[in-house]
Write a protein that holds these residues in place. Structure first.
Motif, PDB file in Angstrom:
ATOM      1  N   GLN A 159      16.497  23.405  41.607  1.00 63.46           N
ATOM      2  CA  GLN A 159      17.754  22.943  42.192  1.00 63.46           C
ATOM      3  C   GLN A 159      17.539  21.606  42.891  1.00 63.46           C
ATOM      4  O   GLN A 159      18.363  20.703  42.796  1.00 63.46           O
ATOM      5  CB  GLN A 159      18.296  23.967  43.196  1.00 63.46           C
ATOM      6  N   ARG A 160      16.392  21.521  43.579  1.00 65.34           N
ATOM      7  CA  ARG A 160      16.131  20.278  44.300  1.00 65.34           C
ATOM      8  C   ARG A 160      16.068  19.074  43.370  1.00 65.34           C
ATOM      9  O   ARG A 160      16.629  18.021  43.667  1.00 65.34           O
ATOM     10  CB  ARG A 160      14.825  20.380  45.106  1.00 65.34           C
ATOM     11  N   SER A 161      15.404  19.244  42.240  1.00 61.52           N
ATOM     12  CA  SER A 161      15.268  18.078  41.364  1.00 61.52           C
ATOM     13  C   SER A 161      16.622  17.661  40.801  1.00 61.52           C
ATOM     14  O   SER A 161      16.948  16.474  40.717  1.00 61.52           O
ATOM     15  CB  SER A 161      14.257  18.355  40.252  1.00 61.52           C
ATOM     16  N   VAL A 201      20.939  20.076  47.947  1.00 61.12           N
ATOM     17  CA  VAL A 201      20.529  21.308  47.276  1.00 61.12           C
ATOM     18  C   VAL A 201      21.529  22.413  47.520  1.00 61.12           C
ATOM     19  O   VAL A 201      21.820  23.197  46.625  1.00 61.12           O
ATOM     20  CB  VAL A 201      19.209  21.906  47.808  1.00 61.12           C
ATOM     21  N   SER A 202      22.019  22.474  48.747  1.00 60.07           N
ATOM     22  CA  SER A 202      22.926  23.569  49.061  1.00 60.07           C
ATOM     23  C   SER A 202      24.156  23.486  48.171  1.00 60.07           C
ATOM     24  O   SER A 202      24.704  24.499  47.759  1.00 60.07           O
ATOM     25  CB  SER A 202      23.299  23.567  50.534  1.00 60.07           C
ATOM     26  N   TYR A 203      24.536  22.270  47.858  1.00 59.27           N
ATOM     27  CA  TYR A 203      25.697  22.128  46.978  1.00 59.27           C
ATOM     28  C   TYR A 203      25.409  22.707  45.601  1.00 59.27           C
ATOM     29  O   TYR A 203      26.208  23.468  45.041  1.00 59.27           O
ATOM     30  CB  TYR A 203      26.109  20.664  46.870  1.00 59.27           C
ATOM     31  N   GLU A 231      26.121  26.948  41.481  1.00 56.13           N
ATOM     32  CA  GLU A 231      25.604  27.979  40.581  1.00 56.13           C
ATOM     33  C   GLU A 231      26.110  29.368  40.944  1.00 56.13           C
ATOM     34  O   GLU A 231      26.250  30.232  40.083  1.00 56.13           O
ATOM     35  CB  GLU A 231      24.075  27.955  40.577  1.00 56.13           C
ATOM     36  N   ASN A 232      26.359  29.553  42.232  1.00 54.62           N
ATOM     37  CA  ASN A 232      26.810  30.873  42.663  1.00 54.62           C
ATOM     38  C   ASN A 232      28.324  30.986  42.812  1.00 54.62           C
ATOM     39  O   ASN A 232      28.827  32.014  43.272  1.00 54.62           O
ATOM     40  CB  ASN A 232      26.131  31.235  43.982  1.00 54.62           C
TER      41      ASN A 232
END
Lengths: 109, 109
Positions: free
Chosen positions: A18-20, A29-31, A36-37
């Motif tokens: 996710q970070r990359s 990342v939280s976005y 995804e969720n």
DNA sequence: TGTTTATTGCACCTTTTGGTCAACCATTCA
DNA sequence: TGAATGGTTGACCAAAAGGTGCAATAAACA
């Protein structure tokens, strides 16, 4: 198949974290996690603009992602604008008629 | 036919002034004017929500107005979501194929 | 065990969208 | 001529959308 699910699947397939992805798209990342969720705190899907960049990064079919996000891809919108009556008519057809139409299109005439 | 043109045409047809329409929809006259003249200073058309109320007030075909405003009516969007592949396929067809499709639909089988 | 990766809630910020308001112009008509 | 009536325009404003950043939490794994 849900939008977020598909995104995750593609991301994993490409061996990315996710970070990359977040870094590549210049978002947090939280976005990505929320995307995804399906937990974007309002609206259910990211913007078309974001999906565009995402598809690029994941080498995904942009229109497929747009459709999963309940957005109408430009290619289809254009056609609808050109022939509104045709599309209105198709939209009014029932399941069976659509089935028949679909299979007739797949039949080499 | 442009969206704003159509709106004006309908309004006149109903014998209404911009002010009366504005009052009915609880918006300002200037907004109606801009809508009819396509001068919304960004985005080209009013919101789908506004078009809904407008169609009601003008006793117009809502979907027709939506289509003129380059928006996809819910009825069509729903179908697209149900059968994305069918619509993608139709969107990819060229003019002639679309013509043939349209006339085949109009033919009583 | 500590490091990497992901999840979630929450308060916050910026940009875009959807309008308003005031001032102005044009026409009609008493 | 002046005062309704109807319409146009540009500057401005408020709300919603689209996202950030952090902190706390958890699971994986080396």
């Amino acid at each position: 198949m849900q939008f977020g699910q598909k995104v995750r699947e593609l991301r994993i397939l490409r061996g990315l974290t996710q970070r990359s992805v977040a870094d590549s798209l210049s978002v947090s990342v939280s976005y990505i996690s929320k995307v995804e969720n399906g937990k974007l705190h309002f609206g259910d899907y990211p913007s078309a603009n974001f999906i565009h960049k995402l598809a690029d990064e994941l080498k995904a079919d942009e229109d497929e992602l747009l459709l999963l996000a309940d957005k109408v891809p430009a290619s289809i919108r254009q056609r609808i604008r050109q022939r509104p009556e045709l599309f209105r008519q198709i939209a009014k057809m029932d399941k069976h008629a659509l089935d028949r139409l679909e299979s007739s299109l797949n039949t080499v005439n």
